[in-house]
Design a protein around this motif. Structure first.
Motif, PDB file in Angstrom:
ATOM      1  N   VAL A   4      16.949  -1.435 -39.742  1.00  0.00           N
ATOM      2  CA  VAL A   4      18.427  -2.395 -39.662  1.00  0.00           C
ATOM      3  C   VAL A   4      18.397  -3.185 -41.129  1.00  0.00           C
ATOM      4  N   PHE A   5      18.022  -3.644 -41.670  1.00  0.00           N
ATOM      5  CA  PHE A   5      18.530  -3.878 -43.182  1.00  0.00           C
ATOM      6  C   PHE A   5      18.991  -2.714 -43.738  1.00  0.00           C
ATOM      7  N   ASN A   7      19.775   0.035 -42.933  1.00  0.00           N
ATOM      8  CA  ASN A   7      21.338   1.272 -43.034  1.00  0.00           C
ATOM      9  C   ASN A   7      22.266  -0.345 -43.119  1.00  0.00           C
ATOM     10  N   LEU A   8      22.188  -1.200 -43.484  1.00  0.00           N
ATOM     11  CA  LEU A   8      23.576  -2.007 -43.180  1.00  0.00           C
ATOM     12  C   LEU A   8      24.162  -2.325 -44.753  1.00  0.00           C
ATOM     13  N   SER A  11      28.937  -5.322 -47.658  1.00  0.00           N
ATOM     14  CA  SER A  11      30.089  -5.561 -46.281  1.00  0.00           C
ATOM     15  C   SER A  11      30.960  -6.091 -46.957  1.00  0.00           C
ATOM     16  N   ASP A 119      29.068 -12.734 -39.584  1.00  0.00           N
ATOM     17  CA  ASP A 119      28.247 -11.068 -39.193  1.00  0.00           C
ATOM     18  C   ASP A 119      26.408 -11.085 -39.645  1.00  0.00           C
ATOM     19  N   PRO A 123      22.579  -7.622 -36.772  1.00  0.00           N
ATOM     20  CA  PRO A 123      21.033  -7.884 -37.572  1.00  0.00           C
ATOM     21  C   PRO A 123      20.110  -8.592 -36.905  1.00  0.00           C
ATOM     22  N   GLN A 126      19.199  -7.190 -33.436  1.00  0.00           N
ATOM     23  CA  GLN A 126      18.752  -5.879 -33.571  1.00  0.00           C
ATOM     24  C   GLN A 126      17.349  -6.377 -34.377  1.00  0.00           C
ATOM     25  N   ARG A 127      16.491  -6.816 -35.456  1.00  0.00           N
ATOM     26  CA  ARG A 127      15.705  -7.247 -35.498  1.00  0.00           C
ATOM     27  C   ARG A 127      14.328  -7.903 -34.870  1.00  0.00           C
TER      28      ARG A 127
END
Ligand SMILES: Cc1ncc(COP(=O)(O)O)c(C=O)c1O
Length: 386
Positions: A4-5, A7-8, A11, A119, A123, A126-127
């Protein structure tokens, strides 16, 4: 590493801030005022650092701050909250949001979220193992309907993450919108996590209505606020959570292992600030409204189609009627490189199926900063690629 993090992507906020530095641009991208904030509140913090308590404060927050929050919300929103069982201080609204999502979501739960979205939300959802179900809002009104909610809520809906007033659109959802959302929360037995950090920054005589104040919502809402926004001291990161005791007890367990406490001296200053007279809060709104009007009028006179800005530090321009041959991100990059004004493309606030024609400007700046930006923007539309 957790995908999750890991692949961020970098920004758009970081990209624009970097471009702003490289091109020495006026930065109307990030949302913070260029005013130092109320001096008496800052002095109170300084005094508390020098002569106050600087060790770990109570986990739920200084009792005097929890009492001040209860009194403040009783006065402004007619809410009766127990400062010992229904209020907790966090390190910014961001911690309150993260803690609420970690404490309330179980893997596989569906989470209703409104795009454009802040924003941090996706994430964190999802986390925590949540499955997002998006409601897509569109300019010019950014409103939701019963049909849109009916398409997003399902028997698996656990939680609704709702931001009012809404960043980036500056929309203030009123009683009718809230009643509709409350009906769905009750029908589907969902908890609403309400990010109300902009509750005081609203204009044109509007009143903020917290979702928790609606009938049937007292036991199923988490109300989140931020002193950073209330006092235009965005770096302070002092947030608050209000919820019925059964929910707050669980949120407190998450808070215990995330930050445990928040700087006691800043808490003391926020307690002092929340008790300020109505004149302070009304004056703050008047000043931001004057900046909004100054900047909106200036943009309109240059030919930009400005959307209604009802609250927050932001106003938006919809490029669609201009028939430009570029999307919001390309437009923002051209603005910062060629005209030295940094802004944010609103497509960055969509996780899927973005609106690509809207650009966000932060107007919470001194007149000279806004006038300087308008001056730099004066020939944008004359030189735009058709
Ligand atoms: C909608 C929204 N939620 C939360 C935050 C973060 O608040 P804090 O600085 O108190 O963590 C912001 C800041 O811009 C925001 O716009």
């Amino acid at each position: 590493m957790n995908p999750v993090f890991a692949n961020l992507p970098v920004s758009v906020f970081e990209v624009m801030s970097q471009l702003a530095r490289t091109h020495e641009a006026i930065n109307l991208g990030q949302g913070f005022p260029d005013d130092p904030g109320p001096e008496d509140v800052r002095r109170k913090a300084a005094e508390a650092v020098v002569s106050g308590w600087n060790q770990y404060p109570s986990m739920l927050g200084l009792p005097e701050l929890r009492q001040a929050i209860a009194a403040h919300y009783r006065h402004w929103h007619g809410l009766a909250l127990d400062p010992d069982a229904e209020i907790m201080v966090t390190s910014g609204a961001t911690e309150a949001i993260a803690g609420s999502l970690l404490a309330l979501i179980e893997p596989g739960d569906e989470i209703v979220m409104f795009q454009p979205l802040y924003d941090a939300y996706l994430p964190l959802v999802q986390r925590a193992g949540g499955v997002p179900r998006f409601v897509r809002l569109e300019p010019p009104h950014w409103r939701f309907t019963a049909e849109m909610l009916a398409a997003a809520f399902t028997p698996k809906t656990k939680l609704v993450l709702f931001n009012n007033p809404l960043n980036p659109s500056g929309t203030v959802f009123g009683r009718a919108d809230l009643e509709l959302l409350a009906r769905f929360c009750q029908e589907f037995d969902a908890v609403a996590v309400c990010d109300e950090v902009w509750e005081h920054v609203i204009f044109d005589g509007r009143r903020h209505v917290p979702l928790i104040s609606l009938p049937g919502m007292r036991e199923r809402c988490v109300k989140i606020g931020s002193a950073g926004k209330i006092f235009s001291l965005t770096g302070w990161k002092v947030g608050f959570v209000c919820a019925a005791p059964a929910i707050l007890r669980v949120l407190a367990k998450a808070h215990q292992f995330i930050t445990f406490t928040t700087a006691p001296n800043l808490q003391a200053a926020v307690a002092y600030g929340l008790a300020k007279t109505d004149a302070y809060f009304e004056g703050m709104r008047r000043d931001f409204q004057a900046s909004r009007d100054r900047f909106a009028d200036g943009l309109r006179s240059l030919g930009f189609p400005v959307l209604d800005a009802q609250g927050t530090y932001f106003l938006n321009v919809d490029l669609a009627p201009l028939g430009l041959n570029e999307d919001d991100e390309t437009f923002c990059k051209r603005l910062v490189v060629e005209h030295k004004v940094a802004t944010i493309p609103v497509s960055a606030f969509y996780a899927a199926d973005p609106i690509r024609s809207v650009v966000r400007f932060c107007f919470a700046k001194r007149d000279a900063t806004l006038d300087g930006a308008l001056d730099r923007l004066s020939d944008v539309l004359r030189r735009s690629p058709a």
